[in-house]
Design a protein around this motif. Sequence first.
Motif, PDB file in Angstrom:
ATOM      1  N   LYS A  13       6.990  10.652  -5.190  1.00 35.60           N
ATOM      2  CA  LYS A  13       7.113  10.016  -6.510  1.00 35.60           C
ATOM      3  C   LYS A  13       7.749   8.650  -6.351  1.00 35.60           C
ATOM      4  CE  LYS A  13      11.672  11.960  -7.241  1.00 35.60           C
ATOM      5  NZ  LYS A  13      12.801  11.430  -7.659  1.00 35.60           N
ATOM      6  N   LEU A  14       7.641   7.876  -7.418  1.00 33.38           N
ATOM      7  CA  LEU A  14       8.306   6.578  -7.455  1.00 33.38           C
ATOM      8  C   LEU A  14       9.153   6.562  -8.717  1.00 33.38           C
ATOM      9  CD1 LEU A  14       7.988   4.420  -5.307  1.00 33.38           C
ATOM     10  CD2 LEU A  14       6.294   3.292  -6.743  1.00 33.38           C
ATOM     11  N   SER A  15      10.458   6.464  -8.549  1.00 35.54           N
ATOM     12  CA  SER A  15      11.348   6.475  -9.712  1.00 35.54           C
ATOM     13  C   SER A  15      11.124   5.236 -10.566  1.00 35.54           C
ATOM     14  CB  SER A  15      12.804   6.494  -9.249  1.00 35.54           C
ATOM     15  OG  SER A  15      12.984   7.559  -8.358  1.00 35.54           O
ATOM     16  N   LEU A  16      11.572   5.320 -11.810  1.00 36.27           N
ATOM     17  CA  LEU A  16      11.419   4.182 -12.730  1.00 36.27           C
ATOM     18  C   LEU A  16      12.052   2.936 -12.130  1.00 36.27           C
ATOM     19  CD1 LEU A  16      12.254   5.264 -16.372  1.00 36.27           C
ATOM     20  CD2 LEU A  16      10.027   4.671 -15.383  1.00 36.27           C
ATOM     21  N   HIS A  17      11.326   1.834 -12.154  1.00 41.15           N
ATOM     22  CA  HIS A  17      11.829   0.580 -11.605  1.00 41.15           C
ATOM     23  C   HIS A  17      11.124  -0.591 -12.260  1.00 41.15           C
ATOM     24  CE1 HIS A  17       8.160   1.375  -9.341  1.00 41.15           C
ATOM     25  NE2 HIS A  17       8.077   0.060  -9.155  1.00 41.15           N
ATOM     26  N   GLN A  18      11.695  -1.768 -12.081  1.00 45.00           N
ATOM     27  CA  GLN A  18      11.037  -3.009 -12.499  1.00 45.00           C
ATOM     28  C   GLN A  18      10.599  -3.743 -11.245  1.00 45.00           C
ATOM     29  OE1 GLN A  18      14.690  -4.350 -14.520  1.00 45.00           O
ATOM     30  NE2 GLN A  18      13.358  -4.981 -16.204  1.00 45.00           N
TER      31      GLN A  18
ATOM     32  N   PHE B 174      -0.880  -5.375  -5.945  1.00 47.13           N
ATOM     33  CA  PHE B 174      -1.023  -6.791  -5.583  1.00 47.13           C
ATOM     34  C   PHE B 174      -0.013  -7.617  -6.378  1.00 47.13           C
ATOM     35  CE2 PHE B 174      -5.176  -4.899  -4.884  1.00 47.13           C
ATOM     36  CZ  PHE B 174      -5.541  -5.423  -3.659  1.00 47.13           C
ATOM     37  N   ARG B 175       0.656  -8.526  -5.666  1.00 48.59           N
ATOM     38  CA  ARG B 175       1.647  -9.374  -6.335  1.00 48.59           C
ATOM     39  C   ARG B 175       1.595 -10.792  -5.761  1.00 48.59           C
ATOM     40  NH1 ARG B 175       5.444  -4.878  -4.744  1.00 48.59           N
ATOM     41  NH2 ARG B 175       5.533  -3.447  -6.496  1.00 48.59           N
ATOM     42  N   GLN B 176       2.055 -11.724  -6.570  1.00 51.85           N
ATOM     43  CA  GLN B 176       2.342 -13.058  -6.027  1.00 51.85           C
ATOM     44  C   GLN B 176       3.832 -13.069  -5.729  1.00 51.85           C
ATOM     45  OE1 GLN B 176       1.476 -16.633  -8.426  1.00 51.85           O
ATOM     46  NE2 GLN B 176       3.294 -17.468  -7.390  1.00 51.85           N
TER      47      GLN B 176
ATOM     48  N   ILE C  72       0.871  -1.189   0.000  1.00 55.60           N
ATOM     49  CA  ILE C  72       0.000   0.000   0.000  1.00 55.60           C
ATOM     50  C   ILE C  72       0.899   1.227   0.000  1.00 55.60           C
ATOM     51  CG2 ILE C  72      -1.920   1.157   1.135  1.00 55.60           C
ATOM     52  CD1 ILE C  72      -2.501  -1.437   2.655  1.00 55.60           C
ATOM     53  N   ASN C  73       0.792   2.012  -1.061  1.00 45.96           N
ATOM     54  CA  ASN C  73       1.608   3.226  -1.199  1.00 45.96           C
ATOM     55  C   ASN C  73       0.753   4.451  -0.888  1.00 45.96           C
ATOM     56  OD1 ASN C  73       3.992   1.967  -2.303  1.00 45.96           O
ATOM     57  ND2 ASN C  73       2.855   1.671  -4.211  1.00 45.96           N
ATOM     58  N   ARG C  74       1.310   5.367  -0.118  1.00 42.40           N
ATOM     59  CA  ARG C  74       0.611   6.639   0.146  1.00 42.40           C
ATOM     60  C   ARG C  74       1.478   7.801  -0.343  1.00 42.40           C
ATOM     61  NH1 ARG C  74      -0.323   8.157   6.194  1.00 42.40           N
ATOM     62  NH2 ARG C  74       1.823   8.833   5.933  1.00 42.40           N
ATOM     63  N   TYR C  75       0.930   8.554  -1.289  1.00 40.48           N
ATOM     64  CA  TYR C  75       1.642   9.686  -1.874  1.00 40.48           C
ATOM     65  C   TYR C  75       1.046  10.971  -1.327  1.00 40.48           C
ATOM     66  CZ  TYR C  75       2.980   6.383  -5.637  1.00 40.48           C
ATOM     67  OH  TYR C  75       3.462   5.310  -6.363  1.00 40.48           O
ATOM     68  N   THR C  76       1.916  11.864  -0.863  1.00 35.27           N
ATOM     69  CA  THR C  76       1.495  13.232  -0.546  1.00 35.27           C
ATOM     70  C   THR C  76       2.155  14.135  -1.603  1.00 35.27           C
ATOM     71  OG1 THR C  76       3.286  13.237   1.049  1.00 35.27           O
ATOM     72  CG2 THR C  76       1.079  12.940   1.938  1.00 35.27           C
TER      73      THR C  76
ATOM     74  N   TYR D  48       9.705  -1.359 -17.175  1.00 34.73           N
ATOM     75  CA  TYR D  48       9.979  -0.263 -16.233  1.00 34.73           C
ATOM     76  C   TYR D  48       8.730   0.610 -16.087  1.00 34.73           C
ATOM     77  CZ  TYR D  48      14.954  -0.975 -15.592  1.00 34.73           C
ATOM     78  OH  TYR D  48      16.168  -1.489 -15.213  1.00 34.73           O
ATOM     79  N   HIS D  49       8.507   1.070 -14.858  1.00 30.85           N
ATOM     80  CA  HIS D  49       7.368   1.960 -14.612  1.00 30.85           C
ATOM     81  C   HIS D  49       7.684   2.851 -13.416  1.00 30.85           C
ATOM     82  CE1 HIS D  49       6.830  -1.676 -12.194  1.00 30.85           C
ATOM     83  NE2 HIS D  49       6.195  -0.904 -11.312  1.00 30.85           N
ATOM     84  N   GLY D  50       6.935   3.922 -13.286  1.00 24.16           N
ATOM     85  CA  GLY D  50       7.158   4.849 -12.166  1.00 24.16           C
ATOM     86  C   GLY D  50       6.001   5.825 -12.069  1.00 24.16           C
TER      87      GLY D  50
ATOM     88  N   CYS E 295      -4.085  13.270  -0.508  1.00 21.39           N
ATOM     89  CA  CYS E 295      -3.280  12.058  -0.757  1.00 21.39           C
ATOM     90  C   CYS E 295      -3.744  11.275  -1.976  1.00 21.39           C
ATOM     91  CB  CYS E 295      -3.430  11.066   0.392  1.00 21.39           C
ATOM     92  SG  CYS E 295      -2.670  11.543   1.883  1.00 21.39           S
ATOM     93  N   ARG E 296      -2.816  10.483  -2.447  1.00 19.08           N
ATOM     94  CA  ARG E 296      -3.151   9.409  -3.389  1.00 19.08           C
ATOM     95  C   ARG E 296      -2.710   8.099  -2.741  1.00 19.08           C
ATOM     96  NH1 ARG E 296       0.000   6.393  -7.440  1.00 19.08           N
ATOM     97  NH2 ARG E 296      -1.502   5.555  -8.919  1.00 19.08           N
ATOM     98  N   TYR E 297      -3.562   7.083  -2.827  1.00 14.33           N
ATOM     99  CA  TYR E 297      -3.177   5.749  -2.376  1.00 14.33           C
ATOM    100  C   TYR E 297      -3.079   4.838  -3.588  1.00 14.33           C
ATOM    101  CZ  TYR E 297      -4.370   7.197   2.348  1.00 14.33           C
ATOM    102  OH  TYR E 297      -4.412   7.859   3.551  1.00 14.33           O
ATOM    103  N   ASN E 298      -2.205   3.874  -3.480  1.00 16.09           N
ATOM    104  CA  ASN E 298      -2.088   2.858  -4.527  1.00 16.09           C
ATOM    105  C   ASN E 298      -1.941   1.500  -3.845  1.00 16.09           C
ATOM    106  OD1 ASN E 298       0.420   1.165  -5.852  1.00 16.09           O
ATOM    107  ND2 ASN E 298      -1.104   1.763  -7.360  1.00 16.09           N
ATOM    108  N   LEU E 299      -2.698   0.544  -4.349  1.00 13.79           N
ATOM    109  CA  LEU E 299      -2.573  -0.836  -3.876  1.00 13.79           C
ATOM    110  C   LEU E 299      -1.887  -1.628  -4.974  1.00 13.79           C
ATOM    111  CD1 LEU E 299      -6.269  -1.420  -2.715  1.00 13.79           C
ATOM    112  CD2 LEU E 299      -4.354  -0.588  -1.335  1.00 13.79           C
TER     113      LEU E 299
HETATM  114  O1  LIG Z   1       1.572   4.025  -7.460  1.00 11.35           O
HETATM  115  C1  LIG Z   1       1.507   3.457  -8.539  1.00 11.35           C
HETATM  116  O2  LIG Z   1       0.630   3.692  -9.374  1.00 11.35           O
HETATM  117  C2  LIG Z   1       2.548   2.429  -8.932  1.00 11.35           C
HETATM  118  C3  LIG Z   1       3.183   1.729  -7.768  1.00 11.35           C
HETATM  119  C4  LIG Z   1       4.349   0.896  -8.159  1.00 11.35           C
HETATM  120  O3  LIG Z   1       4.846   0.981  -9.244  1.00 11.35           O
HETATM  121  C5  LIG Z   1       4.932  -0.054  -7.204  1.00 11.35           C
HETATM  122  O4  LIG Z   1       4.500  -0.110  -6.042  1.00 11.35           O
HETATM  123  O5  LIG Z   1       5.860  -0.778  -7.620  1.00 11.35           O
END
Ligand SMILES: O=C(O)CCC(=O)C(=O)O
Length: 216
Positions: free
Chosen positions: A127-132, A209-211, A119-123, A186-188, A203-207
């Motif tokens: 930001k989230l840098s480019l990553h795999q 989900f991964r295995q 669970i990501n919380r953005y204020t 890659y995404h960010g 805020c923005r929240y992001n969920l």
């Molecule tokens: O916040 C997002 O939309 C992407 C989150 C993301 O890329 C991650 O948690 O790896």
Amino acid sequence: MLDLFADEKPWHEPLASGAVILRRFAFESAPALLRAIAVTARLSPFRQMVTPGGYTMSVAMTNCGHLGWTTDQHGYLYSPVDPLTGAHWPPLPEVFAELCQQAATAAGYPDFKPDACLINRYTPGAKLSLHQDKDEPDLRAPIVSVSLGLPAIFQFGGLRRSDPLKRVLLEHGDVVVWGGNSRLFYHGVQPLKTGYHPLTGDCRYNLTFRQAGKKE
Ligand SMILES: O=C(O)CCC(=O)C(=O)O
């Protein structure tokens, strides 16, 4: 903020091979998802993790599910235990599991069984840098990523960091699912702009989900 799309039915927007944006897919369940985030965060609070390189991440994070994504001085890892509390991560709320299952199925991944939810919380400015996403052992499983609250610009590239980026605005209730040929793309997320959302404030929240363990 007036949501001009509040009455629209969800629709699919292809993003890349194996990747799709399910626009507004989580709109209806958003209030219940946000309540479940609040319950989870009471047990395992949001924290700004420090990368192995010593950088404090601008996004605050917590987890639920059997495994949680975290960092220590050696690297990134999935752990059943929250290092902050010493207890297991809170269980995956039923409303999370249901939404994730429906979104994965709608995107063409009906067998997806997540065991981890970051669970990501953005204020503003976070930001989230480019990553795999490559810390998971079974890359056949897709990623399901749910956006709640303030809008943000999501970047989606290719297998190399230098590949051209698509930039898409993700709004409240949008769900991105990627797997197959784009599983390791890659995404960010670009720095969050200041704003106000009636359900999440500034805020923005992001969920995500991964295995993260072996398939049961
Ligand atoms: O916040 C997002 O939309 C992407 C989150 C993301 O890329 C991650 O948690 O790896």
